[in-house]
Enzyme design. Sequence first.
Site, PDB file in Angstrom:
ATOM      1  N   SER A 126       0.805  -1.222   0.000  1.00  0.00           N
ATOM      2  CA  SER A 126       0.000   0.000   0.000  1.00  0.00           C
ATOM      3  C   SER A 126       0.838   1.272   0.000  1.00  0.00           C
ATOM      4  O   SER A 126       0.477   2.263  -0.641  1.00  0.00           O
ATOM      5  CB  SER A 126      -0.942   0.007   1.207  1.00  0.00           C
ATOM      6  OG  SER A 126      -1.825  -1.090   1.154  1.00  0.00           O
ATOM      7  N   HIS A 177       0.641   4.554   4.242  1.00  0.00           N
ATOM      8  CA  HIS A 177      -0.101   5.239   3.188  1.00  0.00           C
ATOM      9  C   HIS A 177       0.335   6.696   3.071  1.00  0.00           C
ATOM     10  O   HIS A 177       0.645   7.182   1.976  1.00  0.00           O
ATOM     11  CB  HIS A 177      -1.602   5.174   3.480  1.00  0.00           C
ATOM     12  CG  HIS A 177      -2.196   3.823   3.279  1.00  0.00           C
ATOM     13  ND1 HIS A 177      -3.559   3.611   3.228  1.00  0.00           N
ATOM     14  CD2 HIS A 177      -1.627   2.604   3.113  1.00  0.00           C
ATOM     15  CE1 HIS A 177      -3.794   2.327   3.040  1.00  0.00           C
ATOM     16  NE2 HIS A 177      -2.641   1.698   2.974  1.00  0.00           N
TER      17      HIS A 177
END
EC number: 3.4.21.-
Length: 199
Positions: A126, A177
Amino acid sequence: MFIRTENFQTFIRLYPVVTFILALQAVLWLFFSLPAHSVVLWRDTVTGYNLGVANGEWWRLITPILLHAGFTHLLFNSMSIFLFAPALERMLGKARFLLVYAGSGIIGNIGTYVTEPLDYVHVGASGAIFGLFGVYLFMVLFRNELIGQEHSKMIITLLAFAVLMSFINSNINMMAHLFGLCGGFLLSFLCVQKKERRY
């Protein structure tokens, strides 16, 4: 730009780095899904583990990018790579795309190490994927001619939704993230050249 119409052979030829990433993380997921005790032990040595990093196991900042917690995790990240990575590989070239992807993932994992407790364990691509969005955000702000107004609106909408979900879902490594996004954005100053052409 984000709609894939290529057949399998054409996709491999046009996007060799993306293909390699997708294949490698799938193979690793299959391998680490084996119930053998030695496989489980080996997996434990390559997952993201902040205490391990603190003890000098620096590879844990890299290897988690290719690992996933389950099939759903793998599928979701693979679909994101499949949709959003090919255009950047074509625009940036293989080397600069790989630099952005891997660099963003590593920056995301460094951010995780710095901000999360020592017992924090994590895996997933991610951070690297958010790094790709960081590149797209850079293009929206500074090189809009590369992607166009329609795609710019789509990117901003998707990014806003993804960031929101990062805060809502407690199972998501939010720091990876956010740091990955920032990493991709900053690496764009190095990797997105003035001579770049629209996809």
